[in-house]
Write a protein that holds these residues in place. Structure first.
Motif, PDB file in Angstrom:
ATOM      1  N   ALA A 118      34.151  33.860  40.956  1.00  0.00           N
ATOM      2  CA  ALA A 118      35.267  34.025  40.029  1.00  0.00           C
ATOM      3  C   ALA A 118      35.445  35.492  39.685  1.00  0.00           C
ATOM      4  O   ALA A 118      36.559  36.008  39.650  1.00  0.00           O
ATOM      5  CB  ALA A 118      35.011  33.213  38.761  1.00  0.00           C
ATOM      6  N   LEU A 165      37.093  37.249  42.549  1.00  0.00           N
ATOM      7  CA  LEU A 165      38.527  36.962  42.571  1.00  0.00           C
ATOM      8  C   LEU A 165      39.233  37.633  41.404  1.00  0.00           C
ATOM      9  O   LEU A 165      40.305  38.196  41.537  1.00  0.00           O
ATOM     10  CB  LEU A 165      38.741  35.453  42.469  1.00  0.00           C
ATOM     11  CG  LEU A 165      38.892  34.724  43.796  1.00  0.00           C
ATOM     12  CD1 LEU A 165      38.934  33.236  43.561  1.00  0.00           C
ATOM     13  CD2 LEU A 165      40.163  35.176  44.498  1.00  0.00           C
ATOM     14  N   ALA A 166      38.556  37.558  40.239  1.00  0.00           N
ATOM     15  CA  ALA A 166      39.160  38.126  39.044  1.00  0.00           C
ATOM     16  C   ALA A 166      39.348  39.625  39.221  1.00  0.00           C
ATOM     17  O   ALA A 166      40.349  40.190  38.803  1.00  0.00           O
ATOM     18  CB  ALA A 166      38.284  37.841  37.835  1.00  0.00           C
ATOM     19  N   GLY A 204      42.307  40.015  40.999  1.00  0.00           N
ATOM     20  CA  GLY A 204      43.421  39.693  40.105  1.00  0.00           C
ATOM     21  C   GLY A 204      43.715  40.853  39.182  1.00  0.00           C
ATOM     22  O   GLY A 204      44.859  41.220  38.960  1.00  0.00           O
ATOM     23  N   LEU A 205      42.628  41.473  38.672  1.00  0.00           N
ATOM     24  CA  LEU A 205      42.808  42.577  37.739  1.00  0.00           C
ATOM     25  C   LEU A 205      43.576  43.722  38.378  1.00  0.00           C
ATOM     26  O   LEU A 205      44.452  44.325  37.776  1.00  0.00           O
ATOM     27  CB  LEU A 205      41.443  43.084  37.296  1.00  0.00           C
ATOM     28  CG  LEU A 205      41.021  42.717  35.876  1.00  0.00           C
ATOM     29  CD1 LEU A 205      39.742  43.425  35.517  1.00  0.00           C
ATOM     30  CD2 LEU A 205      42.116  43.081  34.888  1.00  0.00           C
ATOM     31  N   LEU A 235      39.475  27.977  40.188  1.00  0.00           N
ATOM     32  CA  LEU A 235      39.543  29.407  40.422  1.00  0.00           C
ATOM     33  C   LEU A 235      40.995  29.869  40.512  1.00  0.00           C
ATOM     34  O   LEU A 235      41.410  30.808  39.838  1.00  0.00           O
ATOM     35  CB  LEU A 235      38.827  29.708  41.740  1.00  0.00           C
ATOM     36  CG  LEU A 235      38.027  30.976  41.790  1.00  0.00           C
ATOM     37  CD1 LEU A 235      36.915  30.899  40.761  1.00  0.00           C
ATOM     38  CD2 LEU A 235      37.439  31.134  43.181  1.00  0.00           C
ATOM     39  N   LEU A 290      42.054  32.720  37.674  1.00  0.00           N
ATOM     40  CA  LEU A 290      42.964  33.835  37.962  1.00  0.00           C
ATOM     41  C   LEU A 290      44.068  33.970  36.922  1.00  0.00           C
ATOM     42  O   LEU A 290      44.296  35.061  36.397  1.00  0.00           O
ATOM     43  CB  LEU A 290      43.569  33.663  39.353  1.00  0.00           C
ATOM     44  CG  LEU A 290      42.730  34.239  40.487  1.00  0.00           C
ATOM     45  CD1 LEU A 290      43.433  34.039  41.809  1.00  0.00           C
ATOM     46  CD2 LEU A 290      42.506  35.726  40.235  1.00  0.00           C
TER      47      LEU A 290
END
Lengths: 401, 304
Positions: free
Chosen positions: A30, A33-34, A37-38, B42, B47
């Motif tokens: 996560a 992925l985050a 995303g950030l 996720l 996200l």
């Protein structure tokens, strides 16, 4: 974006999979992925477009079709016996129209299409109908295509004089009115005596808790500006502040029950509301059911607005859209539409055309207003985007959100 | 209960080799089974949450025309708290009252279905779920008709003096809380029923044999055994009720608006995305803190 790959086959595997290790793996994934995303979340780019940044292609010549989004109950329905105006259009021009009624609120529709238009992506629509202030905002953002006047001879000839140059589109380069309308007061004559002004609506004791106003900011604030003595078509931020304060008083005192969209007609019918700010076309339709509903021209005047047909960027059937606009400016067609829709018909000559088949509505000032009637109307000032956001925020805070 | 307990190796065994390959295979199965759900979370939760957090820290002076810059503007949170404190408190107050009311209505109902309904049990369960066959919006609109100013409910209450003669029910806090209670009642009833239904009735009989009164038997046996359902039911009612905006919108006035109404209008009407995101995040955090405190107090670790 990164993602955790599964362990390669040859690697030794620890015995068992505990919840803890699974959670650890999950959170690592996560985080990965985050992180991705950030990176993409480092702000949002400007939504402004120009004719250079966003060019649209017109496939009208090859594809005889048109995607048209409109408000509910805003066109004559397809009837068994007669041909509707839209069917006649399809027959006359060979253009297939995909007509969708997916607009019920300017702001909500804006929310629906803004991501695509800000990115110069197609919205899947070739033509939609929005009220002045929202059309102005989209034009300001560069999201709307310029129209080709050569394709619009009927519009050039028949558009009502007083609708030809609104402040936000002085030459009608981007927009053509679909219908116009008035906001005024409606009351139930069986439950209350006449309500002659907004001042009364806001203060009369016997109406306490039985009044609704419209949740469209320009409609309601135009009247509030009049109540505090300002001009809705030219006002300052201070004057707007005074008008908001006046509205806040009315909300605090419990005089106003609610701020609504179209649903005020339901509240009127149930008797919960006895007087309200209302749109002219709705009241005419209410009167068909029961003449006890009266439309009043308030002492403050009437708010005049239009809903406008506009072609968004990346719409691929602009010429077809122009053909449709022009078709609805044929007085005969406009008369048929007006007989069903009951708002102000923006087309000169429609009145004469209507006398041929229906005389009952011809003298209705709310459909075919004359000069002296229109002298009593005002139009809400065009706002810049910052002004709009500021005023909308002040208004929303008063109406409770 | 942990996964290891079920899929892990059962200690040292004489036949090491087969056990090991079995554990490897079962581990892969576990991963495969978890993958779709984890991926879903996720992509559609983790996200967007990060995106929302970032949005809540954008520079508030941005706009659609100019775009927004991520400037870690924590002030957004203080700003929205200052302006919308009332709506926040109101949301938790209304959701709290609605949860208590739903519990008072739902517990006897679930108890009756579980223990007293006999052959009507299935029918009664269907009746609890039946409202879900129509849309949430329609059910709430129906309450507008029920509570209408000239409706028989208001008239009857006026006749017995519970509502003043010039009073009303619709467009009051009473209407909003009523709507919330009604709409979330099944979420309270069903988990309670599931818990109650599992209780071994012989335990209650044993309590009676030991000279406990009916009330004591309920307090010492039935209630503690139904705690998992009670906790689940209150959470399933409170959390969506606190974020709801339909009930306040349709049954209330601006004075009854809850935080959901503010978030809706900030995202869609005011287009103030940083504030809207900050509000959403605050709501999430507030609910999380409340829920954690509650679950800890209720002491039902087996639930989570």
């Amino acid at each position: 974006m990164t993602s955790r790959r599964p362990a390669p086959p040859g690697r030794p595997v620890p015995p068992g999979l505990s919840r803890r290790s699974f959670l650890r793996g999950l959170s690592a994934g996560a985080l990965g992925l985050a992180g991705g995303g950030l990176l993409s979340a480092c702000g949002v780019e400007a939504a402004q477009q120009t004719t250079d940044s966003c060019t649209s292609e017109d496939l009208s010549a090859e594809e005889a079709m048109l995607n048209f989004s409109n408000w509910t109950f805003y066109i004559d329905p397809i009837k068994a016996k007669d041909v509707s105006t839209l069917e006649a259009f399809q027959k006359r021009t060979g253009i297939t129209v995909d007509y969708t009624t997916d607009i019920s609120d300017n702001a909500a529709f804006f929310g629906k299409v803004r991501n695509q238009l800000a990115d110069c992506q197609p919205t899947g629509r070739d033509l939609f109908v929005l009220t002045d202030w929202m059309a102005a905002k989209m034009i300001g953002l560069g999201w709307i295509q310029e129209l080709d006047k050569a394709n619009l001879p009927n519009v050039e000839a028949n558009l009502l004089e007083n609708l030809r140059s609104p402040g936000w589109d002085p030459e009608r380069k981007y927009s053509v009115p679909w219908q116009s309308g008035l906001a005024g007061i409606c009351y139930n004559s069986e439950l209350t005596k006449e309500v002659g002004s907004f001042e009364e609506l806001l203060t009369r004791a016997d109406l306490k808790g039985k009044v609704t106003l419209l949740s469209e900011m320009p409609d309601t604030m135009a009247f509030m500006l009049r109540v505090v003595g300002a001009d809705p078509s030219d006002f300052t931020a201070d004057e707007f502040g005074q008008a908001i304060e006046r509205l806040q008083q009315a909300v605090d005192s419990g005089q106003i029950r609610k701020f609504t969209g179209n649903e005020y007609t339901r509240e009127l019918k149930s008797g919960n509301v006895v007087a309200c700010e209302a749109w002219s076309g709705d009241v005419i339709q209410l009167q068909f059911e029961d003449p006890k509903y009266k439309f009043v021209v308030p002492e403050e005047g009437l708010a005049l607005w239009s809903d406008n047909m506009i072609v968004p960027n990346k719409a691929t059937h602009k010429a077809n859209a122009e053909t449709l606009m022009d078709y609805y400016y044929d007085p005969e067609v406009a008369a048929e539409l007006a007989a069903w829709v009951n708002y102000i018909c923006p087309v000169q000559g429609a009145k004469e055309a209507m006398t041929k088949f229906d005389k009952s509505l011809v003298d209705n000032q709310l459909i075919f207003p004359d000069e002296s009637f229109l002298a009593n109307t005002f139009v809400f000032m065009g706002l810049t985007s910052e002004q709009e956001q500021d005023y909308q925020t002040q208004f929303q805070q008063v109406i409770g959100a | 209960m942990s996964l290891a307990a079920e899929v892990g190796p059962a200690g040292p065994t004489p036949a090491r080799q087969p056990a090991r390959s079995r554990s490897r295979r079962s581990r892969r199965t576990a991963l495969l089974l978890l993958a779709p759900g984890a991926l879903w979370l996720l992509v559609f939760f983790a996200l967007p949450t990060v995106q929302l957090a970032a949005t809540s820290l954008y520079d508030p002076s941005g706009s659609l025309e100019t775009g927004y810059a991520l400037t870690f503007h924590w002030q957004n949170y203080l700003d929205v708290l200052a302006v919308y404190r009332d709506q926040f408190l109101r949301s938790f107050l209304y959701a709290g009252i609605a949860t208590v009311l739903a519990l008072l209505l739902g517990y006897p109902l679930a108890y009756a279905i579980a223990f007293k309904s006999g052959r009507w049990k299935n029918l009664m369960l269907v009746l609890v779920i039946a409202p879900f066959f129509t849309s949430f919006l329609l059910r709430t609109l129906a309450w507008q008709a029920i509570l209408a100013d000239n409706g028989f409910v208001v008239d009857s209450l006026k006749a017995v003096g519970l509502v003043p003669t010039d009073g009303r029910l619709l467009a009051t806090p009473v209407a909003v809380v009523t709507g919330l209670t009604y709409n979330f009642l099944p979420f309270m009833t069903l988990p309670l029923y599931a818990s109650l239904e599992k209780i071994d009735h012989r335990l209650v009989e044993a309590a009676h044999d030991l000279y406990s009164s009916a009330f004591t038997a309920f307090r010492k046996v039935t209630l503690p055994l139904s705690m998992p359902g009670l906790v689940a039911g209150t959470l399933l009612t409170f959390i969506p009720a606190a974020g709801d905006y339909i009930n306040a919108e349709l049954l209330g006035t601006p004075k009854e608006y809850m935080i959901g109404n503010v978030i809706q209008s900030s995202f869609l009407v005011r287009l103030d995305f940083p504030q809207a995101a900050a509000l959403s995040f605050l709501l999430m955090i507030a609910i999380l803190v409340l829920v954690m405190a509650y679950v800890r107090r209720a002491g039902t670790e087996e639930l989570v």
